[in-house]
Design an enzyme around this catalytic site. Structure first.
Site, PDB file in Angstrom:
ATOM      1  N   MET A 138       0.843  -1.186   0.000  1.00  0.00           N
ATOM      2  CA  MET A 138       0.000   0.000   0.000  1.00  0.00           C
ATOM      3  C   MET A 138       0.880   1.238   0.000  1.00  0.00           C
ATOM      4  O   MET A 138       1.847   1.315   0.753  1.00  0.00           O
ATOM      5  CB  MET A 138      -0.909  -0.009   1.232  1.00  0.00           C
ATOM      6  CG  MET A 138      -1.836   1.181   1.344  1.00  0.00           C
ATOM      7  SD  MET A 138      -3.084   0.968   2.631  1.00  0.00           S
ATOM      8  CE  MET A 138      -2.074   0.895   4.102  1.00  0.00           C
ATOM      9  N   CYS A 139       0.593   2.195  -0.850  1.00  0.00           N
ATOM     10  CA  CYS A 139       1.297   3.471  -0.834  1.00  0.00           C
ATOM     11  C   CYS A 139       1.035   4.166   0.499  1.00  0.00           C
ATOM     12  O   CYS A 139       0.153   3.777   1.258  1.00  0.00           O
ATOM     13  CB  CYS A 139       0.810   4.358  -1.974  1.00  0.00           C
ATOM     14  SG  CYS A 139       1.003   3.632  -3.611  1.00  0.00           S
TER      15      CYS A 139
END
Length: 282
Positions: free
Chosen positions: A1-2
């Site tokens: 996940m960013c």
């Protein structure tokens, strides 16, 4: 996940302390190494730096860690790619002009089968779901308000109205700013805090750095920090509720609304329906 990092301030403030800890997650304390970017507003325009190198290795990131650019609104992003190649055009934040202002957007998440119909005024340069969502949001602002710039409350209302439909496609956490304020929305992970007088010391989680803000601030300063995961270990961070939209202005939380995302309700009633996107696995 960013991961996302946003800052909204009452007075121009630098983000070097927060970014020093945040950037460690691009290869040292985590593996978000597929590019980074950061935007600093100066009134209607902004300085935008993006790189497809990680924030640990990029010389641009090193500049940001050591050069105290002061701004009232900042948005930063470190990428863990789920859609789109690892290249410059897919690096967040994204920027577009609307109503004579720069608008900056960064997204954390993964939207499945998301190809909204766009007017053509705002067109993606890269091939990420994130940039498509940004162009769609701006399209809807123009569709609703035309050539007349709306008030911030009107922008907030529209974003709260249309964001849940985008979130039906997957994880949709974002920070958006036009230099006047910072809009944040979360389906899964976002946290926030406000630093204000009387200021106290803060200790980063990802690197052994501490700053006593009482020594470097004035009573007029106030700073709201928004991030995917808390950055400090001795401050109280507040988690966004799933579906919560918050407007930050002048370093304070000024509006909040809990939106209704039908997908989240279905998953609550039947956990077997829960959609785990690639973004949620990182």
């Amino acid at each position: 996940m960013c991961q996302l990092l946003g800052m909204n301030c009452a007075t121009p403030t630098d983000i070097t302390f927060s970014f020093r800890g945040f950037s460690q997650r691009a290869g040292i304390t985590s593996d978000h190494g597929d590019g980074f970017g950061i935007a600093f507003f100066e009134d209607k325009a902004c300085r935008l730096f993006v790189d497809n190198q990680s924030a640990v290795e990029s010389p641009i990131a090193e500049l940001v860690r050591n050069y105290p650019i002061k701004s009232r609104n900042v948005i930063a992003h470190i990428r863990k790619a789920t859609q789109g190649k690892i290249n410059l055009e897919n690096s967040h934040p994204f920027s577009r002009e609307l109503w004579g202002r720069q608008w900056i957007f960064a997204h954390n998440g993964d939207l499945h089968d998301y190809f909204p119909q766009l007017s053509g005024r705002f067109t993606p340069v890269g091939n990420t779901d994130s940039e498509r969502a940004f162009c769609y949001l701006l399209d809807q602002l123009v569709k609703r308000f035309g050539y007349h710039e709306p008030k911030l409350d009107q922008v907030f209302d529209l974003l709260a109205e249309i964001s849940p439909a985008i979130a039906e496609h997957g994880t949709f956490n974002f920070c958006l700013s036009n230099g006047q304020a910072l809009f944040s929305y979360a389906i899964t992970k976002l946290h926030w805090l406000v630093r204000e007088y009387p200021f106290r010391p803060a200790q980063l989680i990802d690197i052994d750095v501490e700053v006593d803000f009482s020594q470097v601030t004035t009573p007029e300063d106030r700073v709201a920090v928004i991030t995917t995961e808390p950055l400090t270990q001795n401050e109280e961070w507040t988690a966004f509720q799933p579906g919560e939209m918050i407007l930050f202005q002048h370093g304070a939380k000024v509006r909040s609304q809990l939106t209704h995302v039908e997908r989240l309700e279905r998953e609550r009633l039947d956990p077997s329906l829960k959609r785990v996107t690639r973004a949620d696995q990182y």
